[in-house]
Design a protein around this motif. Structure first.
Motif, mmCIF file in Angstrom:
data_model
loop_
_atom_site.group_PDB
_atom_site.id
_atom_site.type_symbol
_atom_site.label_atom_id
_atom_site.label_comp_id
_atom_site.label_asym_id
_atom_site.label_seq_id
_atom_site.Cartn_x
_atom_site.Cartn_y
_atom_site.Cartn_z
ATOM 1 N N SER A 1 0.832 -1.203 0.000
ATOM 2 C CA SER A 1 0.000 0.000 0.000
ATOM 3 C C SER A 1 0.870 1.258 0.000
ATOM 4 O O SER A 1 0.627 2.188 -0.764
ATOM 5 C CB SER A 1 -0.916 -0.019 1.220
ATOM 6 N N ASP A 2 1.880 1.263 0.846
ATOM 7 C CA ASP A 2 2.785 2.417 0.901
ATOM 8 C C ASP A 2 3.505 2.620 -0.429
ATOM 9 O O ASP A 2 3.671 3.753 -0.888
ATOM 10 C CB ASP A 2 3.803 2.255 2.028
ATOM 11 N N ARG A 3 3.934 1.518 -1.065
ATOM 12 C CA ARG A 3 4.600 1.623 -2.373
ATOM 13 C C ARG A 3 3.660 2.213 -3.421
ATOM 14 O O ARG A 3 4.058 3.055 -4.221
ATOM 15 C CB ARG A 3 5.099 0.252 -2.844
ATOM 16 N N LEU A 4 2.410 1.755 -3.432
ATOM 17 C CA LEU A 4 1.436 2.263 -4.392
ATOM 18 C C LEU A 4 1.217 3.762 -4.194
ATOM 19 O O LEU A 4 1.231 4.534 -5.159
ATOM 20 C CB LEU A 4 0.111 1.509 -4.265
ATOM 21 N N ILE A 5 1.007 4.172 -2.968
ATOM 22 C CA ILE A 5 0.765 5.594 -2.687
ATOM 23 C C ILE A 5 1.990 6.423 -3.049
ATOM 24 O O ILE A 5 1.873 7.493 -3.665
ATOM 25 C CB ILE A 5 0.358 5.793 -1.216
#
Length: 159
Positions: free
Chosen positions: A56-60
């Protein structure tokens, strides 16, 4: 961000809202046997721990970098460097997945392969709760496809 937005006068908030685009990014919740729905006495308890937060952090981060890469000279783009993010509380989510384990063994699952409960002969569950996890995309079409599959099974069973 919400406390600060309240400080902006109503008219300016309205202008900002008319000219803004909100982005909804979501990733898959991975199956976790410790995440479960329990009934204790007359109360329902939801045990849930977020997971897959690294993805999730990578996507954001990736999407934020895409937004920042848009040239400031692009038409209808105002340079902006603040990208607030928040997580939805459990009360605001939909399409819960994984709350009715699916399988052939009544000791380890609630539903059989036709989405019928092992304990009640005429109770079928055809929502997303039998999915092991949510892919991070809206599962409505898959829910509909499964409902058609289960409906065909029921039609055959009732002949």
């Amino acid at each position: 961000m919400a406390p600060f937005v309240k400080l902006i006068p109503h008219f300016e908030r309205h202008l900002l809202a008319e000219r803004s685009v909100g982005w909804w990014l979501q990733t898959e919740d991975l199956p976790d046997p410790n995440n479960r729905v329990r009934v204790v006495g007359d109360k329902i308890h939801v045990d849930y721990t977020q997971n897959n937060t690294e993805a999730s952090d990578r996507l954001i981060h990736r999407w934020t970098s895409v937004l920042k890469s848009i040239p400031h000279s692009a038409k209808h783009v105002l340079p902006f460097s603040l990208y607030p993010r928040t997580h939805l509380p459990e009360q605001a989510v939909a399409h819960q997945c994984g709350s009715c384990r699916f399988g052939t063994d009544p000791k380890t699952s609630v539903l059989d392969i036709n989405c019928r409960t092992h304990d009640v002969d005429n109770l079928y569950v055809v929502d997303s709760s039998f999915f092991p996890s949510n892919s991070g995309a809206n599962p409505t079409l898959t829910i509909m496809a499964n409902a058609l599959r289960v409906g065909a099974h029921l039609a055959e069973r009732l002949k």
